[in-house]
Each structure stands twice: as C-alpha cells, then as structure tokens.
Write a protein that holds these residues in place. Structure first.
Motif, short mmCIF file in Angstrom:
data_model
loop_
_atom_site.label_atom_id
_atom_site.label_comp_id
_atom_site.label_asym_id
_atom_site.label_seq_id
_atom_site.Cartn_x
_atom_site.Cartn_y
_atom_site.Cartn_z
N ALA A 103 1.00 -1.28 0.09
CA ALA A 103 -0.27 -0.04 -0.28
C ALA A 103 1.02 1.31 -0.22
N VAL A 161 -5.43 -2.24 -4.65
CA VAL A 161 -3.99 -1.95 -3.55
C VAL A 161 -2.80 -1.37 -4.25
N TRP A 184 -8.06 2.53 2.86
CA TRP A 184 -6.88 1.90 3.04
C TRP A 184 -6.00 3.16 2.46
#
Length: 658
Positions: free
Chosen positions: A510, A568, A634
C-alpha cells in the motif's frame, strides 16, 4: 500614462531566449503566456520538439494545417529541431487492426509541443512494441499511392523547417516515400530514427516470392538513416519466412550513416514449426532486382572498411550463434572505437569474454554507458566492470553476485553519474549503504528494494539524501509474498495465524500519495538537489497460488486476495518540485490503466465473504471521517524514524501489530 516594460522585457530577445533555457520544462508554457515578449523568448524551447499523432485522414489533414499555421507565426518554424511521428494513419476502409491497437496515442490524434525532457527516456514513450507486427501492413501500389498522397502535406511542411535535425518515425505502417524524398532533397544531413523498422516485402511465402519493394529499398539505402529499432521475428503468423536479418547484415556492412542499432529478436516456436518453407531466391537476388550493383566477381558490392558504431542494443530470447544477437557476431562487421552505449539482454559470459578482449586491445575507448541483464551461471561480469573505469552510466539486472558489486568498486565507481541496479534478489539497507559510499558522484539512482515498512526503510531514504549531486531517483518496491509453502511446524501449531504474512504484505504494497511525498521529503531532507522521484510498486507474483498453500482457504478467498492486491498494490507515483529550495512537492499517479483494477474493485464491492472484510479492517481499521465504503478505506502507514543512517538501534517498525 503608458505602462513601463518590466526589467526582463528590456533585455535583448536573444538574451531572454538564452535565459529561458534555464526554466523547468513545466514552466515553459506558463511563461510564454505572460506577455508577447515572453512568448517570443520561450519559442525556441516550446517548438524545439514536436510530436504528431496520425489516425483518421481528415483529422490528420487538419492537424498538419494547424501545425503549419502555428509555426508560421513569428517564423517559429526555424526553431524546430526534432519531429516525432507516431500512430497509424487510417485510409479508406482501414480499421485499427494488428498494428493500430495502441489506443494510448490513437485516441485523439493531433500534435503537441514537447519541450526537452532532459534525457529522461521514461517520458519519451513513443510506442509499445508489443502492438507492432513487423510483417504488417503490406500495401499494394495503389494503397502506397494513397498513403503518399495523405502524407504529402506533411512532407511539404518538412521542407519549410530549416533547422530540422532529427525525424523520429514510430508509425506502425511503413514510412511513406514522400517523407524520405523530402528529407533527401531538403535535409540531406538530417537524421532519420526508425523506431518501427521492418521490411515487410521481405516476409515471403512459397506463393509470394518477389523482389524487395522499391520504396523499402529506398529506406534501406537512405543516406539519412541514422538509427533503427527492429523487432525481428523469423516467421510471421502466416508462416512467411523473414529475410530481414539478411537485410540487416547488409545495412551493418554498407550503411555509413547508420550509427545506432536496437534489435529485439523474438521467437515463436509455433510459427517456426509451420514455417518450414525456405524460398529458393537468395537475399542477393532481391537486391539485384531492386537495382543494387554487383562487383566484378558477380557478388553484391560491399564496403571494405568497417563503419563506426555509436550505440548497440541487443535483446533476444536466447543465444543463437548464427544471428546478430551477441557481440562476437558484430566485431568483424563494425568498428567499436566510437561506441558510447551498449545494452545486452541477456548478457552471457561469452559476451563478457569478447568485451574484455576488446577492452584489452583498446577497441572500446569511448564506451560510457553499459546496460546488462545477466543470465549466465558463470558470473564473470565483475571482471569486465573492473576494466571499464570511465563508465558514467551503469544499469545492471538479473542474477548479480558479490563479484559484480566488487567490480563496481574496482572499476567505474568514482566516474558513475547514473546507476541502476534491478537484481533478482532486491537490495537491502547494507548494500545500499555500500553503494552510496563507493559512488559519491551519482546524480541519477534507480534501485530495486525489498520494502520493509519500518526503520530500515527510512534509513535507506536518508542514505540517498547523502549524495550531494542527486537529482533523480527511481525506486522499485518488491513486496513480499505470503510464505509458500508454510513451514510444517506452523501448520502443526494450533495457534498459528495463517494470515499474518498476508496482512504484512498488504501493509507493504500500500503506497499512496502521502507516503510517496514523505519519501521524497525524507530523501531531500539532507539538502540534496532532488528534482524527481518515481516510485513503482511491483505486483506480487502468483498471489493466488501463494494463498492456496494455506489450509482451509477457499477458492473465493483466492479471488478476493487477488482483487485486494489489484486494487491496493501495483501503483506508480512521480514526485517533482520545480525548485530545489521549494517545500512544495507535486505528486501524481501514473499507473498504466488496464481496466483490471476497476474490475477487481467491482468484485470487492460485491463480496459477501466476512473473513475478507475482517482482514481488511485488521490492516486498515475504520477511521473518523473515513468513507462508509470499506473498500475505499486504505492508506499507507507513515515512515518510521527510529534508526540512524547506519541502521543501528533497531526498534519496532511502522504498521499495525500484525
């Protein structure tokens, strides 16, 4: 009362134009809009390089006319030094077909100014060779005439560009004869760069044996031909045999203007299997029919001297001694004394032996740039590097060992200005520290790192900031896969958390805008003149296979894991600043869109698997002010600052307690 001109506008125009050369490329267009004087001062930078994209005939005609009118203003045409042509001009009933599917450039067509990108090849994205089939399209005489008529207005425009030096041709159909004639007649000393070089008429079948096309022969013998980028396939999908290697061999020996070669040998075993037919005619027969002269002994005449070579790039899927994909095949054909750039992929020990022999004999004194993808079991690459102390650019990838790095230390370490290392096993903190200590004069660094969210990662960025001349950085992040297979001891342990590695991998893949900006600032904190940072997160390979190694993991979880990785991970960011003293950092995502991310996101939205949602919340807990859509929540965890530059005093790192 009349307004007084500013101090800049009181300068002579040629002085203002000189000063404009020091502007950042992103500032050129805004500067040109400030006033008429600024527009004139910026003109040499704005119009030095022009890119023109071809698609529909009517729009192409309008684009050429618009370009002509723009360049006619204040005689801007004499500023043009380079033109890049790309795309695929559609004629009549043409459709995009196999050589027209590169939609990134064909969506709208048109032309645009392209200020000098300071030699950054990453931004010079002319075409994607994966879309190019070198045997297509083949045009009959009528279609060639239509093509020439369509391109004639542009050929006429070329004749008006008094300062034209380079024409880069990357259209996926053959270069029209009218463009060649315009170069030969109006710019005989210009340089033609063929990025889609292929002689379509030399793909032959049993029912189609013919001489080389006269227009392609004109290209082959053009005095302007300076560089070629050739994708070679021995047989087409229609089982036609290619004689392009023979044509290439003739070019190497006979063309004094051709100084740069980029060859990509590709082998399709199915095509080779079906291409058993060998035409009876020889390559010399094709040349003879096209009008090439013969010597007194009845053979095609060849130049006795070896012409100099400036740049050589060889890519291939394997070593075949008979082909021109290794150094030993080139040594008797060309002089290497002016060679400045060499790229070998793959590079084998036999290539190193040839190069070491040439270095010992003083045959490669000008070599300054070396790019190697090492794939040999016997690694003697370090021996070569140790005898090349004058390299300023070095790019290494593949199976690198300690002797390779020792070769950098013993050879070009102090001369290096640009260093790229993308090994199979990514670099760790200690190896980065070693390289930075050895090579203090680096201005451009490109590394493949094992991203480990924590203090070691931060220490690497601080180490890079030690380089006093550093301006450009590219970081490839290799994120860990969930362990495959899991250890037997773990499987037998009832308390074993089978998703621990999965959560760790998600934290490290990420990379968002905030983290990209933080990395840039961490590198620049040491006051190095950093201008540009590119971060590329490499995708986790075989992610579903890795998950299947865990017991009690359903196939639906496999799919969800792949969707999470797609949404992601795999992102690419570019961070820039216009001034080294500026605290402002511009960050933009440049991830290549393939449509798979949108598809994966839709699948995540529809999943009913509570275990997947729980995993997501463990890594990215809901935050105040966050979205009520869990798949949008996220982020990247912040950098840890616990270590010093030497990586000492290790404590816990960033990220959740996983």
């Amino acid at each position: 009362m009349s307004q007084q001109p500013c101090l800049l506008e009181r300068l002579p125009l040629h002085i203002a134009q000189y000063l404009a050369n020091f502007l950042h490329q992103d500032s050129i267009r805004p500067f040109s809009l400030a006033s008429k004087f600024c527009c004139q001062a910026a003109a040499p930078r704005r119009f030095t390089s022009i890119k023109l994209t071809a698609r529909e005939r009517d729009k192409f005609d309008r684009d050429v006319e618009e370009l002509r009118a723009t360049l006619a203003v204040d005689n801007h045409s004499h500023h043009v030094r380079r033109i890049t042509l790309r795309g695929f001009l559609l004629l009549g009933t043409d459709h995009l077909g196999p050589n027209g599917v590169d939609g990134r450039f064909l969506a709208n067509g048109g032309w645009n100014e392209s200020p000098d990108n300071e030699g950054d090849s990453e931004t010079e994205d002319v075409y994607d060779s994966s879309y190019f089939r070198p045997n297509l399209p083949k045009y009959d005489s009528q279609r060639k005439q239509e093509l020439n008529e369509a391109w004639q207005p542009f050929a006429d425009l070329i004749g008006q560009l008094s300062g034209l030096r380079d024409l880069i041709y990357a259209c996926t159909h053959q270069i029209p004869r009218c463009i060649l004639e315009a170069l030969h007649q109006r710019h005989p000393r210009s340089r033609l760069h063929m990025h889609t070089f292929s002689l379509r008429s030399l793909y032959l079948s049993a029912s189609n044996v013919q001489a080389i096309d006269t227009d392609e022969y004109a290209l082959l013998t053009s005095p302007c031909l300076y560089s070629i980028d050739m994708k070679y396939e021995p047989y087409s999908d229609e089982a036609e045999k290619s004689f392009n290697t023979e044509a290439l061999h003739w070019l190497i020996v006979n063309s004094p203007s051709l100084r740069k070669f980029k060859l990509d040998y590709r082998y399709d075993t199915m095509a080779v299997r079906h291409g058993a037919y060998q035409p009876e005619s020889s390559w010399e027969d094709f040349l003879e029919q096209a009008g090439a002269g013969k010597s007194a002994d009845g053979k095609i005449s060849k130049k006795p001297e070896k012409h100099p070579l400036e740049s050589l790039t060889l890519h291939s899927s394997g070593f075949i001694y008979e082909l021109l994909n290794h150094i030993a095949a080139w040594k008797p054909l060309r002089s290497f004394t002016e060679l400045r750039h060499l790229e070998l992929s793959p590079c084998l020990s036999l290539d190193v032996i040839s190069l070491m022999s040439m270095a010992a004999e003083g045959e490669i004194p000008s070599l300054r740039s070396l790019s190697v993808d090492w794939e040999d079991m016997h690694n003697n690459l370090g021996q070569l590097l140790s005898v090349l102390p004058h390299l300023d650019t070095l790019k290494l990838s593949g199976n690198l060992d300690e002797t390779t790095f020792q070769g950098i230390h013993d050879g070009p370490r102090l001369a290096l200005r640009k260093l790229q290392i993308y090994p199979f096993a990514p670099l760790d903190h200690s190896k980065v520290r070693q390289l930075i200590q050895w090579c203090p004069n680096l201005e451009d660094v490109r590394l493949r790192l094992a991203r480990e969210a924590g203090p070691h990662e931060t220490a690497i960025y601080r180490l890079l900031g030690r380089l006093p001349r550093l301006r450009r950085v590219v970081l490839q992040f290799v994120c860990p896969e969930p362990q495959y297979p899991p250890p037997i001891s773990a499987i037998m342990d009832l308390s074993w958390d089978k998703f621990r590695d999965v959560r760790k991998a998600l934290v490290e893949i990420a990379v968002d805008e905030t983290l990209a900006r933080a990395i840039f600032r961490k590198i620049a904190a040491r006051k190095c003149p950093l201008e540009r940072l590119k971060i590329k997160c490499l995708p986790i390979q075989d992610s579903a296979r890795a998950l299947r190694s865990y017991h009690a993991v359903s196939s639906s979880y496999d799919a969800s894991w792949e969707d999470i990785v797609e949404v992601v991970g795999g992102r690419t960011w570019i961070c820039t600043r216009q001034d080294v003293e500026s605290p402002e950092v511009e960050v933009r995502e440049v991830t290549k869109e393939t449509g798979s991310r949108d598809k994966a996101l839709e699948c995540l939205k529809k999943t009913d698997d509570q275990e997947v949602k729980e995993l997501w919340k463990q890594v990215w807990p809901p935050r105040e002010g966050g979205s009520d859509k869990w798949w949008e929540n996220w982020w990247s965890y912040p950098l840890s600052d616990i270590l010093d530059d030497n990586g000492e005093d290790v404590v816990g790192g960033a990220g959740p307690d996983i």
